[in-house]
Design an enzyme around this catalytic site. Structure first.
Site, PDB file in Angstrom:
ATOM      1  N   ASP A   1     -10.187  -7.431   7.224  1.00 39.86           N
ATOM      2  CA  ASP A   1      -9.234  -6.446   6.681  1.00 39.86           C
ATOM      3  C   ASP A   1      -9.910  -5.640   5.563  1.00 39.86           C
ATOM      4  OD1 ASP A   1      -6.382  -5.324   6.351  1.00 39.86           O
ATOM      5  OD2 ASP A   1      -6.905  -6.021   4.341  1.00 39.86           O
TER       6      ASP A   1
ATOM      7  N   SER B   1      12.079   0.842   6.563  1.00 41.72           N
ATOM      8  CA  SER B   1      11.531  -0.461   6.217  1.00 41.72           C
ATOM      9  C   SER B   1      12.671  -1.467   6.322  1.00 41.72           C
ATOM     10  CB  SER B   1      10.984  -0.423   4.784  1.00 41.72           C
ATOM     11  OG  SER B   1       9.851  -1.216   4.639  1.00 41.72           O
ATOM     12  N   ARG B   2      12.373  -2.656   6.873  1.00 43.95           N
ATOM     13  CA  ARG B   2      13.462  -3.618   7.095  1.00 43.95           C
ATOM     14  C   ARG B   2      14.007  -4.168   5.791  1.00 43.95           C
ATOM     15  NH1 ARG B   2       9.995  -7.723  10.182  1.00 43.95           N
ATOM     16  NH2 ARG B   2       8.908  -7.229   8.245  1.00 43.95           N
TER      17      ARG B   2
ATOM     18  N   ILE C   1       0.832  -1.217   0.000  1.00 42.47           N
ATOM     19  CA  ILE C   1       0.000   0.000   0.000  1.00 42.47           C
ATOM     20  C   ILE C   1       0.862   1.261   0.000  1.00 42.47           C
ATOM     21  CG2 ILE C   1      -0.369   0.276   2.510  1.00 42.47           C
ATOM     22  CD1 ILE C   1      -2.952   0.743  -0.337  1.00 42.47           C
TER      23      ILE C   1
ATOM     24  N   LYS D   1      -5.197   2.000   7.996  1.00 42.18           N
ATOM     25  CA  LYS D   1      -6.249   1.211   8.642  1.00 42.18           C
ATOM     26  C   LYS D   1      -5.822  -0.258   8.701  1.00 42.18           C
ATOM     27  CE  LYS D   1      -7.920  -1.518   6.223  1.00 42.18           C
ATOM     28  NZ  LYS D   1      -7.873  -2.538   5.135  1.00 42.18           N
TER      29      LYS D   1
HETATM   30  P1  NAP Z   1       2.361  -5.662   3.175  1.00 46.62           P
HETATM   31  O1  NAP Z   1       2.870  -5.187   1.857  1.00 46.62           O
HETATM   32  O2  NAP Z   1       2.272  -7.136   3.410  1.00 46.62           O
HETATM   33  O3  NAP Z   1       3.192  -5.063   4.389  1.00 46.62           O
HETATM   34  C1  NAP Z   1       3.615  -3.726   4.463  1.00 46.62           C
HETATM   35  C2  NAP Z   1       4.992  -3.672   5.102  1.00 46.62           C
HETATM   36  O4  NAP Z   1       4.918  -3.869   6.502  1.00 46.62           O
HETATM   37  C3  NAP Z   1       5.937  -4.775   4.671  1.00 46.62           C
HETATM   38  O5  NAP Z   1       6.472  -4.495   3.399  1.00 46.62           O
HETATM   39  C4  NAP Z   1       6.967  -4.789   5.793  1.00 46.62           C
HETATM   40  O6  NAP Z   1       8.074  -3.971   5.412  1.00 46.62           O
HETATM   41  C5  NAP Z   1       6.228  -4.181   6.975  1.00 46.62           C
HETATM   42  N1  NAP Z   1       6.149  -5.159   8.057  1.00 46.62           N
HETATM   43  C6  NAP Z   1       5.553  -6.374   8.022  1.00 46.62           C
HETATM   44  N2  NAP Z   1       5.741  -7.014   9.197  1.00 46.62           N
HETATM   45  C7  NAP Z   1       6.486  -6.177   9.975  1.00 46.62           C
HETATM   46  C8  NAP Z   1       7.041  -6.283  11.279  1.00 46.62           C
HETATM   47  N3  NAP Z   1       6.875  -7.382  12.023  1.00 46.62           N
HETATM   48  N4  NAP Z   1       7.749  -5.234  11.754  1.00 46.62           N
HETATM   49  C9  NAP Z   1       7.940  -4.114  11.002  1.00 46.62           C
HETATM   50  N5  NAP Z   1       7.466  -3.989   9.746  1.00 46.62           N
HETATM   51  C10 NAP Z   1       6.736  -4.994   9.252  1.00 46.62           C
HETATM   52  O7  NAP Z   1       0.923  -5.072   3.495  1.00 46.62           O
HETATM   53  P2  NAP Z   1       0.069  -3.947   2.778  1.00 46.62           P
HETATM   54  O8  NAP Z   1      -0.858  -4.589   1.833  1.00 46.62           O
HETATM   55  O9  NAP Z   1       0.937  -2.838   2.306  1.00 46.62           O
HETATM   56  O10 NAP Z   1      -0.814  -3.482   4.032  1.00 46.62           O
HETATM   57  C11 NAP Z   1      -0.290  -2.677   5.069  1.00 46.62           C
HETATM   58  C12 NAP Z   1      -1.438  -1.982   5.786  1.00 46.62           C
HETATM   59  O11 NAP Z   1      -2.150  -1.213   4.814  1.00 46.62           O
HETATM   60  C13 NAP Z   1      -2.450  -2.961   6.387  1.00 46.62           C
HETATM   61  O12 NAP Z   1      -2.906  -2.480   7.603  1.00 46.62           O
HETATM   62  C14 NAP Z   1      -3.585  -2.990   5.358  1.00 46.62           C
HETATM   63  O13 NAP Z   1      -4.839  -3.256   5.951  1.00 46.62           O
HETATM   64  C15 NAP Z   1      -3.528  -1.565   4.824  1.00 46.62           C
HETATM   65  N6  NAP Z   1      -4.058  -1.421   3.459  1.00 46.62           N
HETATM   66  C16 NAP Z   1      -3.698  -2.278   2.458  1.00 46.62           C
HETATM   67  C17 NAP Z   1      -4.272  -2.151   1.190  1.00 46.62           C
HETATM   68  C18 NAP Z   1      -3.887  -3.024   0.033  1.00 46.62           C
HETATM   69  O14 NAP Z   1      -4.531  -2.954  -1.045  1.00 46.62           O
HETATM   70  N7  NAP Z   1      -2.862  -3.867   0.135  1.00 46.62           N
HETATM   71  C19 NAP Z   1      -5.206  -1.141   0.959  1.00 46.62           C
HETATM   72  C20 NAP Z   1      -5.519  -0.261   1.980  1.00 46.62           C
HETATM   73  C21 NAP Z   1      -4.940  -0.408   3.230  1.00 46.62           C
HETATM   74  P3  NAP Z   1       9.578  -4.438   5.719  1.00 46.62           P
HETATM   75  O15 NAP Z   1       9.596  -5.941   5.691  1.00 46.62           O
HETATM   76  O16 NAP Z   1      10.388  -3.807   4.635  1.00 46.62           O
HETATM   77  O17 NAP Z   1       9.850  -3.888   7.084  1.00 46.62           O
END
Ligand code: NAP
Length: 309
Positions: free
Chosen positions: A169, A37-38, A15, A91
């Protein structure tokens, strides 16, 4: 020109890249200077592995936007607020309800803005729907929020872990719109939750809400849906049916399409964050998360086939 606020982005995953980076770049009020970001870096920024490293190295930074998974939201937000930064939360704003109330108190204590963002509320049809419904008698509400989990969450193990919300979610996006547009507060009476036998969170949920007028408010959330998403809220009123579809991008009232303009959810979120910072306010509405917590409290669970990626 308006004051520029220096901002850092944290958790550079799906996102952050799809929506946050372009929305910040297009907003003249923010100057994106750092990322944390890690496993990822953003070209042109000062990059760090963790929010703590970023906070230590960037004393001039004014704001952070937290885009990582909800299970790590609290520690990141707390450290940023204590370091005197304004904070925007993706969110859901936290893994538990109470942790977010604590963050709101911390923001107040440190005189900083906390924005618990709900991107779906910035879909173009939502405010028009809210205004139209304000003076209407609501007879019933039917919500269908269905999509294919493999299309929208490929290899995202966190959604199946405690705090990852499973089908809630995406479902919380519907709840964020419902709590914005419906004129009366509603509450959960019963719920059915379908949980894969090898996972912690539901893959589908049926929710049966009502309000103090006994209005039926029903929602079906399902991740086992075909390739065409169904993100729709239908409100039957004394003056006809209002239908928000495509997640709030389209609005029909009594069968007629209403022109609500182009989609700009994330630009809208950053405009709101800027407004909150420059007016010294916070915006923390926990109702969507409270409804999810109630569903997990009241839900009748059914074990279903294991989910294999
Ligand atoms: P994602 O790509 O799976 O995760 C986002 C980032 O979070 C990862 O790239 C990781 O970055 C970091 N992360 C994961 N576990 C972690 C940990 N234990 N400690 C620190 N950093 C950690 O997920 P996403 O889809 O972007 O979603 C992230 C948030 O946005 C969620 O709350 C989701 O509900 C919301 N969201 C998502 C979407 C969508 O379409 N995907 C839409 C609206 C809102 P590093 O590994 O580089 O640290």
């Amino acid at each position: 020109m308006a004051k520029q606020i220096s901002i850092g982005i944290v958790g550079v995953g799906k996102i952050a890249r799809d929506q946050h980076l372009p929305a910040i770049a297009a907003n003249e009020g923010f100057d994106l200077v750092a990322g944390a970001s890690r496993n990822a870096q953003v070209d042109g920024l000062r990059n760090y592995k963790t929010v703590q490293e970023m906070l230590a190295a960037e004393p001039e930074l004014e704001a952070v936007s937290l885009c990582a998974t909800p299970q790590v939201r609290f520690e990141q937000a707390r450290d940023a607020l204590v370091a005197g930064k304004h904070v925007m939360l993706e969110k859901p704003p936290g893994a538990s309800v109470v942790e977010v109330t604590l963050l709101a108190e911390l923001a107040k204590e440190h005189g900083r803005s906390l924005f618990a963002s709900w991107h779906s509320r910035y879909a173009p049809g939502v405010e028009t729907a809210r205004t139209w419904l304000t003076a209407r008698v609501i007879k019933s509400v039917q919500v269908l929020w269905k999509e294919d989990v493999r299309k929208w969450h490929p290899n995202q193990d966190w959604i199946w872990q405690p705090g990852g919300l499973g089908i809630f979610d995406p479902g919380i996006n519907a709840l964020s719109i419902m709590t914005r547009i419906l004129p009366r507060a509603f509450f959960l009476k019963s719920a059915e939750l379908w949980v894969p036998s090898n996972r912690q969170t539901p893959i589908a949920a049926n929710l049966n809400f009502t309000d103090d007028h006994d209005t039926p408010v029903r929602a079906e959330f399902d991740w086992r849906h075909g390739p065409e998403e169904l993100w729709q809220i239908e409100v039957t009123t004394g003056d006809g049916v209002l239908r928000l579809s495509q997640g709030g991008k389209q609005l029909h009232i009594d069968g007629a399409a209403v022109d609500v303009g182009p989609e700009r959810e994330y630009p809208g979120l950053y405009e709101r964050f800027y407004e909150l910072i420059t007016s010294g306010q916070s915006d923390v509405d926990l109702r969507p998360l409270e409804h999810v917590a109630d569903a997990l409290l009241l839900g009748h669970r059914h074990a279903v086939d294991p989910f294999v990626e």
